[in-house]
Design an enzyme around this catalytic site. Structure first.
Site, short mmCIF file in Angstrom:
data_model
loop_
_atom_site.label_atom_id
_atom_site.label_comp_id
_atom_site.label_asym_id
_atom_site.label_seq_id
_atom_site.Cartn_x
_atom_site.Cartn_y
_atom_site.Cartn_z
N ASP A 54 0.89 -1.17 0.00
CA ASP A 54 0.00 0.00 0.00
C ASP A 54 0.92 1.21 0.00
O ASP A 54 1.61 1.48 1.00
CB ASP A 54 -0.87 -0.04 1.26
CG ASP A 54 -1.80 1.17 1.35
OD1 ASP A 54 -1.57 2.17 0.63
OD2 ASP A 54 -2.74 1.12 2.15
N SER A 138 -0.30 13.07 -14.98
CA SER A 138 -1.52 13.17 -15.80
C SER A 138 -1.43 14.44 -16.64
O SER A 138 -0.64 15.34 -16.33
CB SER A 138 -2.74 13.26 -14.88
OG SER A 138 -3.89 13.62 -15.61
N TYR A 151 -7.48 15.81 -6.95
CA TYR A 151 -6.70 14.89 -7.79
C TYR A 151 -5.70 15.68 -8.65
O TYR A 151 -4.51 15.32 -8.72
CB TYR A 151 -7.65 14.09 -8.68
CG TYR A 151 -6.96 13.26 -9.73
CD1 TYR A 151 -6.25 12.12 -9.39
CD2 TYR A 151 -7.00 13.64 -11.08
CE1 TYR A 151 -5.59 11.37 -10.35
CE2 TYR A 151 -6.37 12.88 -12.05
CZ TYR A 151 -5.66 11.75 -11.67
OH TYR A 151 -5.00 11.01 -12.63
N LYS A 155 -1.43 15.56 -9.01
CA LYS A 155 -0.73 15.30 -10.27
C LYS A 155 0.23 16.45 -10.61
O LYS A 155 1.31 16.24 -11.15
CB LYS A 155 -1.75 15.07 -11.39
CG LYS A 155 -2.62 13.85 -11.16
CD LYS A 155 -1.84 12.57 -11.38
CE LYS A 155 -2.05 11.49 -10.39
NZ LYS A 155 -1.29 10.25 -10.67
N1 LIG Z 1 -7.29 6.49 -16.43
C1 LIG Z 1 -7.04 7.77 -16.71
O1 LIG Z 1 -7.83 8.45 -17.40
C2 LIG Z 1 -5.75 8.40 -16.23
C3 LIG Z 1 -5.34 9.59 -16.84
C4 LIG Z 1 -4.18 10.21 -16.40
C5 LIG Z 1 -3.42 9.63 -15.39
N2 LIG Z 1 -3.83 8.46 -14.81
C6 LIG Z 1 -3.01 7.90 -13.73
O2 LIG Z 1 -2.63 6.59 -14.08
C7 LIG Z 1 -2.34 5.87 -12.89
C8 LIG Z 1 -3.00 4.50 -12.98
O3 LIG Z 1 -4.40 4.65 -13.01
P1 LIG Z 1 -5.36 3.76 -13.93
O4 LIG Z 1 -6.04 4.66 -14.87
O5 LIG Z 1 -4.64 2.59 -14.45
O6 LIG Z 1 -6.46 3.36 -12.83
P2 LIG Z 1 -6.87 1.94 -12.21
O7 LIG Z 1 -7.26 0.98 -13.25
O8 LIG Z 1 -7.87 2.28 -11.15
O9 LIG Z 1 -5.52 1.43 -11.50
C9 LIG Z 1 -5.01 2.03 -10.36
C10 LIG Z 1 -3.92 1.17 -9.77
O10 LIG Z 1 -3.37 1.84 -8.62
C11 LIG Z 1 -3.34 0.93 -7.54
N3 LIG Z 1 -3.45 1.63 -6.27
C12 LIG Z 1 -4.38 2.56 -5.90
N4 LIG Z 1 -4.16 2.93 -4.63
C13 LIG Z 1 -3.07 2.24 -4.20
C14 LIG Z 1 -2.35 2.18 -2.98
N5 LIG Z 1 -2.71 2.91 -1.91
N6 LIG Z 1 -1.27 1.38 -2.89
C15 LIG Z 1 -0.91 0.63 -3.94
N7 LIG Z 1 -1.55 0.62 -5.12
C16 LIG Z 1 -2.62 1.41 -5.24
C17 LIG Z 1 -4.51 -0.03 -7.78
O11 LIG Z 1 -4.24 -1.29 -7.18
P3 LIG Z 1 -4.91 -1.85 -5.84
O12 LIG Z 1 -6.29 -1.27 -5.73
O13 LIG Z 1 -4.87 -3.34 -6.04
O14 LIG Z 1 -4.00 -1.41 -4.75
C18 LIG Z 1 -4.44 -0.18 -9.30
O15 LIG Z 1 -3.53 -1.17 -9.66
C19 LIG Z 1 -2.85 6.72 -11.72
O16 LIG Z 1 -1.77 7.35 -11.08
C20 LIG Z 1 -3.72 7.75 -12.41
O17 LIG Z 1 -3.75 8.97 -11.69
C21 LIG Z 1 -4.98 7.83 -15.22
#
Ligand SMILES: NC(=O)c1ccc[n+]([C@@H]2O[C@H](COP(=O)([O-])OP(=O)(O)OC[C@H]3O[C@@H](n4cnc5c(N)ncnc54)[C@H](OP(=O)(O)O)[C@@H]3O)[C@@H](O)[C@H]2O)c1
Length: 273
Positions: A54, A138, A151, A155
């Site tokens: 975590d 992001s 959020y 970022k």
């Molecule tokens: N999707 C978008 O539109 C987007 C756009 C720009 C940037 N991002 C960034 O991309 C990154 C990945 O997001 P995603 O879009 O792939 O979302 P996602 O599918 O919800 O994946 C998020 C990942 O982060 C992990 N996580 C969350 N809280 C955690 C914690 N406290 N400790 C360890 N792991 C944790 C989750 O795993 P567990 O729940 O198993 O811990 C999961 O593997 C994030 O930083 C997000 O801000 C996403």
């Protein structure tokens, strides 16, 4: 190459793990949901390391980096990807919610990096680098979104430290790369809505949405050849950079997005009255 990925259980982190594994990288897969990590590792041949962590817990960040270094003998790239969104108006976001999102998205990043830098410093160079920090920020790092104020702040904070670290660590031959995806098809928006108790469409729904695999491919290219920033959707970089010069114009464009969130969330309340 040895790559440590936080948030590998879903979305972008998972897609990156799949891509790198198919290209013969050795991985450490980290997240809180151990069952998902183990299933992913099994799908990828079972040779990678799985660590339950975590990132909002400093001790977990330290253990993750130390156990990855012990397992593989070195770490080439640390990908700080774990994070979540909170779809809630800034004025209604509590101090506890704000602190909590910073604990994961920002301090989870800095605590993992702090643990990794001594490991990089001890290593010999490979292809000109002792190691690389990759921070998944992001596109909202350059322009805050309505209903994603907390959020967006996490970022922007990630981008700031990436810029500082990149120049500080350059003499030590440690690369620092920040990644700036636009809306990406993952579990992110569903979770952001649940965390903020609201219904949120992704920004630009129907217009700009990339797959996690596309984002992962661009990240992998910057792991092979480190560069300062990765913008998986290139026009977003120019659009947002120019937007900083005309904030009023960007405000007007974002009002449409605000309305798309406002309407579904205020409708039940007004019909109830
Ligand atoms: N999707 C978008 O539109 C987007 C756009 C720009 C940037 N991002 C960034 O991309 C990154 C990945 O997001 P995603 O879009 O792939 O979302 P996602 O599918 O919800 O994946 C998020 C990942 O982060 C992990 N996580 C969350 N809280 C955690 C914690 N406290 N400790 C360890 N792991 C944790 C989750 O795993 P567990 O729940 O198993 O811990 C999961 O593997 C994030 O930083 C997000 O801000 C996403």
């Amino acid at each position: 190459m040895v790559v440590v990925i936080t948030g590998a259980s879903s979305g972008i982190g998972r897609a990156l793990a799949e891509y790198l594994s198919h290209h013969k990288a050795k991985l450490t897969l980290a997240a809180r949901r151990l069952d998902r990590l183990e299933a992913l590792n099994a799908e990828l041949g079972g040779t990678h390391q799985v660590v339950q962590a975590d990132v909002s817990n400093q001790e977990d960040c330290r253990n993750l980096v130390q156990s990855a270094a012990a397992f593989h003998g070195r770490i080439d790239t640390l990908v700080c990807n774990a994070g979540y969104g909170l779809a809630k108006s800034m004025s209604e976001t509590s101090a506890a919610e704000l602190r909590r999102i910073f604990e994961t998205n920002f301090f989870g990043t800095t605590d993992t990096i702090r643990a990794a830098i001594p490991v990089f410093m001890r290593q010999d160079e490979r292809d000109g680098y002792r190691g690389q920090v990759m921070i998944v920020s992001s596109s909202v790092a350059r322009r805050g979104l309505p209903f994603f104020g907390a959020y967006s702040a996490t970022k922007a904070a990630q981008l700031s430290i990436a810029e500082s670290l990149r120049v500080e660590l350059q003499p030590n031959h440690i690369a620092v790369t920040s990644v700036h995806p636009v809306g990406t098809e993952t579990e992110f928006f569903d979770l952001a809505g649940k965390m903020g108790n609201s219904t949120v469409p992704p920004p630009g729904k129907g217009e700009v949405q990339q797959t996690a695999a596309t984002v992962a491919r661009k990240m992998a290219a910057a792991i092979i050849n480190p560069k300062p920033e990765v913008w998986p959707l290139r026009p977003a970089r120019w659009g947002l950079s120019i937007g900083t010069l005309v904030p009023g114009m960007v405000d007007r464009a974002l009002r449409t997005y605000r309305r798309s969130i406002n309407e579904p969330n205020t409708a039940p309340a007004s019909t109830a009255v």
